[in-house]
Design a protein around this motif. Structure first.
Motif, PDB file in Angstrom:
ATOM      1  N   LEU A  79       0.850  -1.188   0.000  1.00 19.49           N
ATOM      2  CA  LEU A  79       0.000   0.000   0.000  1.00 19.49           C
ATOM      3  C   LEU A  79       0.885   1.237   0.000  1.00 19.49           C
ATOM      4  O   LEU A  79       2.061   1.174   0.375  1.00 19.49           O
ATOM      5  CB  LEU A  79      -0.907   0.001   1.243  1.00 19.49           C
ATOM      6  CG  LEU A  79      -1.843  -1.209   1.384  1.00 19.49           C
ATOM      7  CD1 LEU A  79      -2.544  -1.184   2.740  1.00 19.49           C
ATOM      8  CD2 LEU A  79      -2.872  -1.237   0.267  1.00 19.49           C
ATOM      9  N   SER A  80       0.306   2.383  -0.396  1.00 19.62           N
ATOM     10  CA  SER A  80       1.109   3.593  -0.558  1.00 19.62           C
ATOM     11  C   SER A  80       1.014   4.565   0.610  1.00 19.62           C
ATOM     12  O   SER A  80       1.965   5.295   0.890  1.00 19.62           O
ATOM     13  CB  SER A  80       0.702   4.322  -1.851  1.00 19.62           C
ATOM     14  OG  SER A  80       0.895   3.483  -2.974  1.00 19.62           O
ATOM     15  N   ASN A  81      -0.142   4.617   1.268  1.00 18.14           N
ATOM     16  CA  ASN A  81      -0.321   5.606   2.329  1.00 18.14           C
ATOM     17  C   ASN A  81      -1.393   5.151   3.318  1.00 18.14           C
ATOM     18  O   ASN A  81      -2.023   4.108   3.128  1.00 18.14           O
ATOM     19  CB  ASN A  81      -0.699   6.967   1.729  1.00 18.14           C
ATOM     20  CG  ASN A  81      -1.895   6.865   0.791  1.00 18.14           C
ATOM     21  OD1 ASN A  81      -2.940   6.338   1.146  1.00 18.14           O
ATOM     22  ND2 ASN A  81      -1.727   7.368  -0.432  1.00 18.14           N
ATOM     23  N   ARG A  82      -1.603   5.952   4.363  1.00 19.34           N
ATOM     24  CA  ARG A  82      -2.540   5.561   5.417  1.00 19.34           C
ATOM     25  C   ARG A  82      -3.984   5.546   4.922  1.00 19.34           C
ATOM     26  O   ARG A  82      -4.815   4.820   5.466  1.00 19.34           O
ATOM     27  CB  ARG A  82      -2.404   6.476   6.634  1.00 19.34           C
ATOM     28  CG  ARG A  82      -2.762   7.928   6.420  1.00 19.34           C
ATOM     29  CD  ARG A  82      -2.487   8.732   7.687  1.00 19.34           C
ATOM     30  NE  ARG A  82      -3.282   8.224   8.795  1.00 19.34           N
ATOM     31  CZ  ARG A  82      -2.978   8.432  10.079  1.00 19.34           C
ATOM     32  NH1 ARG A  82      -1.898   9.101  10.409  1.00 19.34           N
ATOM     33  NH2 ARG A  82      -3.764   7.974  11.027  1.00 19.34           N
ATOM     34  N   HIS A  83      -4.296   6.343   3.893  1.00 15.45           N
ATOM     35  CA  HIS A  83      -5.661   6.341   3.358  1.00 15.45           C
ATOM     36  C   HIS A  83      -5.961   5.002   2.687  1.00 15.45           C
ATOM     37  O   HIS A  83      -7.060   4.433   2.848  1.00 15.45           O
ATOM     38  CB  HIS A  83      -5.846   7.492   2.376  1.00 15.45           C
ATOM     39  CG  HIS A  83      -5.604   8.840   2.983  1.00 15.45           C
ATOM     40  ND1 HIS A  83      -6.392   9.358   3.990  1.00 15.45           N
ATOM     41  CD2 HIS A  83      -4.636   9.761   2.745  1.00 15.45           C
ATOM     42  CE1 HIS A  83      -5.928  10.548   4.342  1.00 15.45           C
ATOM     43  NE2 HIS A  83      -4.863  10.814   3.611  1.00 15.45           N
TER      44      HIS A  83
END
Length: 217
Positions: free
Chosen positions: A201-205
């Motif tokens: 995954l790329s980010n917390r969202h």
């Protein structure tokens, strides 16, 4: 007969008073709370055997009764939770059971029925109002295949990484996670980086969306 120590968590004081008056004499009410934060503090302080817990509560991070269950696990792992709510919506039932509640009954239950349900939960049974049991069976039966896949993904993460992942996905800041888990902010950052890398995954969202899709919150 040994008295069963219970707590009542509901944001309506009139309901709490009425329920307390209706419970059998063998149930000792050791505390009451009206919000998520009050409930978590109460459970940690008095460690009741069973908590009669409303599903919709103000405060905390907006997670209601489910949040109380999840955040009380560390301070009082022996405490059991029986959801007691006016709602009989399937989503409410499944959410609180996924969080760890041992049963779910509606507020239309009599004092004797609530007392009996609390005792059964204390004895290790799972207790549901009749029409609600079907929601749970349907939800967990339908999710069997998804659960296996989710377990495989979670197995990539260490126990600590899973703890950090759930808090970040719920919207906690790095500092709040550090405070909750008694670790440094730098350690939180390291764990988050590992979680994102392992789950691709790329980010917390994206992490929040991933966790919601798998019903991990």
């Amino acid at each position: 007969m040994t008295e069963l120590r219970i707590a009542i968590v509901d944001d309506h004081s009139i309901f709490r008073s009425g329920l307390r008056a209706e419970l059998d004499a063998g149930l000792e009410v050791v505390g009451e709370a009206a919000t998520v934060d009050e409930a978590i503090a109460l459970v940690g302080a008095v460690r009741p055997r069973v908590v009669l817990l409303d599903v919709h509560l103000p405060g905390g991070n907006g997670g209601g009764g489910a949040e109380v269950i999840q955040r009380s696990a560390a301070s009082s792992p022996e405490t059991l939770f029986l959801a007691l709510s006016v709602s009989d919506a399937a989503d409410d039932v499944v959410r609180v059971i996924r969080a760890g509640a041992r049963g779910y009954i509606t507020k239309s239950s009599s004092g004797a029925e609530v007392s009996d349900a609390a005792r059964r939960v204390a004895d290790g049974d799972a207790v549901f109002s009749p029409r609600l049991a079907g929601f749970v069976l349907d939800a967990f039966g339908a999710a069997a295949g998804e659960t296996a896949a989710t377990h495989d993904e979670l197995d990539r993460l260490s126990q600590r990484e899973q703890e950090v992942m759930r808090l970040i996905a719920r919207g906690y800041s790095y500092r709040e996670v550090a405070t909750e888990l008694y670790i440094s902010v730098k350690t939180v950052e390291t764990h988050v980086s590992a979680v994102l890398r392992k789950l691709q995954l790329s980010n917390r969202h994206e992490l929040t969306a991933w966790a919601l899709e798998r019903k991990l919150l």
